[in-house]
Every structure is written in C-alpha cells, then in structure tokens.
Design a protein around this motif. Structure first.
Motif, PDB file in Angstrom:
ATOM      1  N   THR A  43      -3.902   4.924 -11.541  1.00 12.01           N
ATOM      2  CA  THR A  43      -4.442   4.328 -10.329  1.00 12.01           C
ATOM      3  C   THR A  43      -4.602   2.832 -10.511  1.00 12.01           C
ATOM      4  O   THR A  43      -4.744   2.349 -11.643  1.00 12.01           O
ATOM      5  N   PRO A  59      -6.101   1.669  -3.607  1.00 14.07           N
ATOM      6  CA  PRO A  59      -7.276   1.346  -2.802  1.00 14.07           C
ATOM      7  C   PRO A  59      -6.981   1.182  -1.322  1.00 14.07           C
ATOM      8  O   PRO A  59      -5.939   0.654  -0.935  1.00 14.07           O
ATOM      9  N   VAL A  73      -5.013   9.925  -3.674  1.00 16.22           N
ATOM     10  CA  VAL A  73      -6.299   9.415  -3.196  1.00 16.22           C
ATOM     11  C   VAL A  73      -6.159   7.948  -2.809  1.00 16.22           C
ATOM     12  O   VAL A  73      -5.717   7.130  -3.620  1.00 16.22           O
ATOM     13  N   TRP A  74      -6.519   7.651  -1.565  1.00 11.10           N
ATOM     14  CA  TRP A  74      -6.715   6.263  -1.142  1.00 11.10           C
ATOM     15  C   TRP A  74      -8.216   6.001  -1.285  1.00 11.10           C
ATOM     16  O   TRP A  74      -9.001   6.346  -0.425  1.00 11.10           O
ATOM     17  N   TRP A  75      -8.602   5.417  -2.411  1.00 13.21           N
ATOM     18  CA  TRP A  75     -10.035   5.318  -2.690  1.00 13.21           C
ATOM     19  C   TRP A  75     -10.669   4.149  -1.938  1.00 13.21           C
ATOM     20  O   TRP A  75     -10.032   3.153  -1.636  1.00 13.21           O
ATOM     21  N   LYS A  76     -11.963   4.327  -1.655  1.00 16.71           N
ATOM     22  CA  LYS A  76     -12.685   3.389  -0.790  1.00 16.71           C
ATOM     23  C   LYS A  76     -13.698   2.512  -1.529  1.00 16.71           C
ATOM     24  O   LYS A  76     -14.062   1.443  -1.034  1.00 16.71           O
ATOM     25  N   GLY A  99      -3.468   6.974  -7.463  1.00 18.49           N
ATOM     26  CA  GLY A  99      -4.499   6.470  -6.580  1.00 18.49           C
ATOM     27  C   GLY A  99      -4.267   5.003  -6.266  1.00 18.49           C
ATOM     28  O   GLY A  99      -3.798   4.248  -7.125  1.00 18.49           O
ATOM     29  N   ILE A 139     -12.626   9.646  -9.441  1.00 16.27           N
ATOM     30  CA  ILE A 139     -11.330  10.319  -9.456  1.00 16.27           C
ATOM     31  C   ILE A 139     -10.679  10.221 -10.835  1.00 16.27           C
ATOM     32  O   ILE A 139      -9.869  11.091 -11.202  1.00 16.27           O
ATOM     33  N   GLN A 161     -15.961   5.571  -6.255  1.00 18.18           N
ATOM     34  CA  GLN A 161     -14.978   6.617  -6.031  1.00 18.18           C
ATOM     35  C   GLN A 161     -13.823   6.524  -7.015  1.00 18.18           C
ATOM     36  O   GLN A 161     -13.353   7.547  -7.526  1.00 18.18           O
ATOM     37  N   VAL A 162     -13.341   5.312  -7.297  1.00 20.18           N
ATOM     38  CA  VAL A 162     -12.219   5.221  -8.226  1.00 20.18           C
ATOM     39  C   VAL A 162     -12.646   5.682  -9.618  1.00 20.18           C
ATOM     40  O   VAL A 162     -11.863   6.317 -10.343  1.00 20.18           O
TER      41      VAL A 162
END
Length: 347
Positions: A227, A162, A207-210, A160, A218, A214-215
């Motif tokens: 990540t 950001p 996952v490109w977390w926002k 992951g 995941i 969210q991080v």
C-alpha cells in the motif's frame, strides 16, 4: 494545572484579548494531539526557558486554521504568529505569509537540509508517501518501486491506495513513475497518461483508505500486501512487530511547514523560535522517535543509531530518492487535479 490545559486557556485568552503587542509570547496554530504535545515538550518549553518568550499552542486543524487566518487578515486583527502549512499552502496562501530569511537565521543556515527552507515556510517534519509492503508475502523478491506496485503478475496480492489528503496529485505522480517517467520529468503532470495507468491498477485496489489509522489497520489485519502509506504511520506498524517494510525510491516528500503570518503580533519572536527549533540539538532525537517523522535539521536524525535512521525520510539515502513536488504547478492546477480525481473515482 497541567501544561497543556494551561496553554489551552492561555490561547483562548490571547484570541479574545485583541492585538496588543506581545514581545514575551508567540501563538502557534497547530494540529493537536501527539504532534502538539511533543512539540511542547521538546521545543516550546525549552524555547521559553532559554528566551523568556512563551509559546502558546492553539489546537486547530489546518483547513480551519486557514479559514480563521483569512478572517484575521481581512479584519486586520491577526492573532496567530506561526501557522502550520503544506507545500501547496506555501503557494496558494503566499500573499498571507512573510518571507523566511533563510540566509540570516544562523541555525537554519548551518543545519537545514537542502530544500528545507522555502521562501514562505520552513520544514518542521518530513516524511514520505511511501510504498509499504509485506515482507513475508514478498520475502524472496521484495518490491522496490512503483513499477513493482503495478506489476501484479510478479507481485500478486491486494493493494491499498489513499482516497484522502493530496491523493489528487499523489496518485497521478506515482502512476507516472510506474509508467517510466523519470522523477525530474514528472511536472507538469501528464494527467491523461497518469489516469490511463491508474486504470490498470484500479481492479487490484482492495482498499481506498481514508485515514492514517485505517491504513495502519489494513496493514495489521493483512487486508493488503502492499500500500501507499504515510511513512510515520507505516513506521509505527513496523515497530509494533507487523511484517512490513518501506521502499523509499519514488516516495513523495511529505513535509509539514512552519510559516509566519503577515502582520502577526510577534514576527521577531516567530523567527527566533524557527531559528531555535533548528538548533535545539537535545530536542530532536526524542521528538523524532515520538512522532515517527524526522525534522529537517541535520543535528536531529544523526543522533540516532544508523539502523534506526534508515527508517526515516531524511536519512541521506532515502532523501535523495524522494520525489520533490512542484508546488507552483500543483497550486496553479489544483482545481483541475481535484475535479479529475473526483470524476475518475466515481466512474
């Protein structure tokens, strides 16, 4: 009336009452929620009790804060005394901020970590954009660097990264570290080299977390094996029992600063609060444990058990291996950084 409700009403009153001198109060523009509530409990209220100067927090997100502050400066009706700033803000908004007298604030001189007091702002909390990994997945050979994050053969598993915050310079920075650039040689960033390295890891990003929430999710849901994460967010997941750990070498120092606006109503009170904050020994441990980020006063983290200290960015062994960003360069090249990131991600 609850303290937070009372403070909100006071803040509204202050910001509609003109710019009369206020020697007995200061207004701090701050993000709301946990950070504001814990600052109030551990620092705002004790400061008021000790000095008689009341702290009025004004809840506002940082981009909105700057838009409002710029309007105040233009009209000459400045209502905020202290604002919340990032490292790039200290460069990009420098003409709106007063110099911090680092050498004359006694508690700052005595307790501030190296680099905590900058010309236009002083560190409030420090964390890191840190490599966080699943300890069960990599039990026999845990990763400890961004080179390991890129090494998908030795360390297989979904990753992951950001797509939020300052990712336009965070990710080129760690890509260069993964490509063998020494921390002291990172800036100016070689963007061509960085994006070539980012191309290598791109197929492995699940996952490109926002958001910070969210991080955390995941990690809890095992969507990723490793990540980049905000250290405070990762710490909460670890404390809740998920099998993750943080590798601090090459983590990007992520600091929130206190800065003082030019022509603020009570600059003396603002400096008094900053000095108080750095010397308020009783407040730091509870605050650090509540928010998941360490203060940059040496009297803070040192009061916690050493095993717990190791979970924070300002623990000496962690602090010395953090990447110290060159905010002058970042600020001067921010438009290019953002354009390069946006174009790359859309490819």
């Amino acid at each position: 009336m609850k303290t937070t409700k009372r403070a909100a009403l006071l803040a509204l009153a202050v910001l509609t009452a003109g710019t009369a001198a206020r020697a007995d109060e200061i207004v701090i523009a701050t993000t709301g929620g946990l950070m504001r509530n814990e600052m109030e409990q551990w620092f705002y209220l004790p400061f008021a009790e000790e000095t008689g100067t009341e702290v009025i927090p004004f809840d506002i997100e940082v981009p909105d804060q700057w838009a409002r502050a710029e309007g105040m400066v233009r009209t000459g009706q400045v209502e905020f005394d202290i604002v919340t700033a990032t490292g790039p803000d200290l460069v990009g908004k420098a003409d709106m901020l007063v110099d911090i007298p680092c050498d004359t604030l006694e508690n700052v001189k005595e307790y501030a970590l190296p680099g905590a007091c900058q010309p236009k702002g002083i560190a409030r909390t420090t964390g890191g954009m840190v490599l966080t990994y699943n300890t069960e997945t990599y039990a026999d050979n845990p990763p400890d660097s961004w080179a390991d994050f890129w090494d998908v053969e030795t360390y297989p598993g979904p990753r992951g990264l950001p797509d939020t915050g300052d990712r336009d310079w965070w990710l080129p920075t760690v890509a260069l570290l993964a490509d063998g650039v020494a921390k002291e040689d990172l800036y100016p960033l070689d963007l061509d080299r960085a994006y070539a390295k980012l191309e290598e890891i791109r197929p492995h990003i699940a996952v490109w977390w926002k958001t910070g929430n969210q991080v955390q999710q995941i990690m809890r849901d095992n969507e990723v094996s490793m990540t980049m994460a905000y250290s405070g967010r990762a710490l909460k997941v670890i404390q809740d029992g998920s099998p993750f750990a943080m590798a601090w070498d090459g983590a990007i120092r992520d600091t929130g600063y206190l800065a003082v606006l030019k022509d603020s109503p009570n600059p003396e009170g603002a400096m008094d609060f900053i000095n108080f904050f750095y010397g308020a020994a009783e407040g730091h441990p509870g605050f650090i444990q509540a928010v998941g980020y360490a203060t940059s006063s040496t009297i803070g983290l040192s009061q916690l058990p050493e095993e717990e200290q190791k979970l924070y960015a300002t623990y000496p062994a962690n602090y010395e291996v953090l990447v110290d960003p060159d905010f002058e360069w970042i600020g001067a090249n921010r438009d290019e950084l953002r354009e390069r990131w946006t174009n790359w991600l859309l490819q």
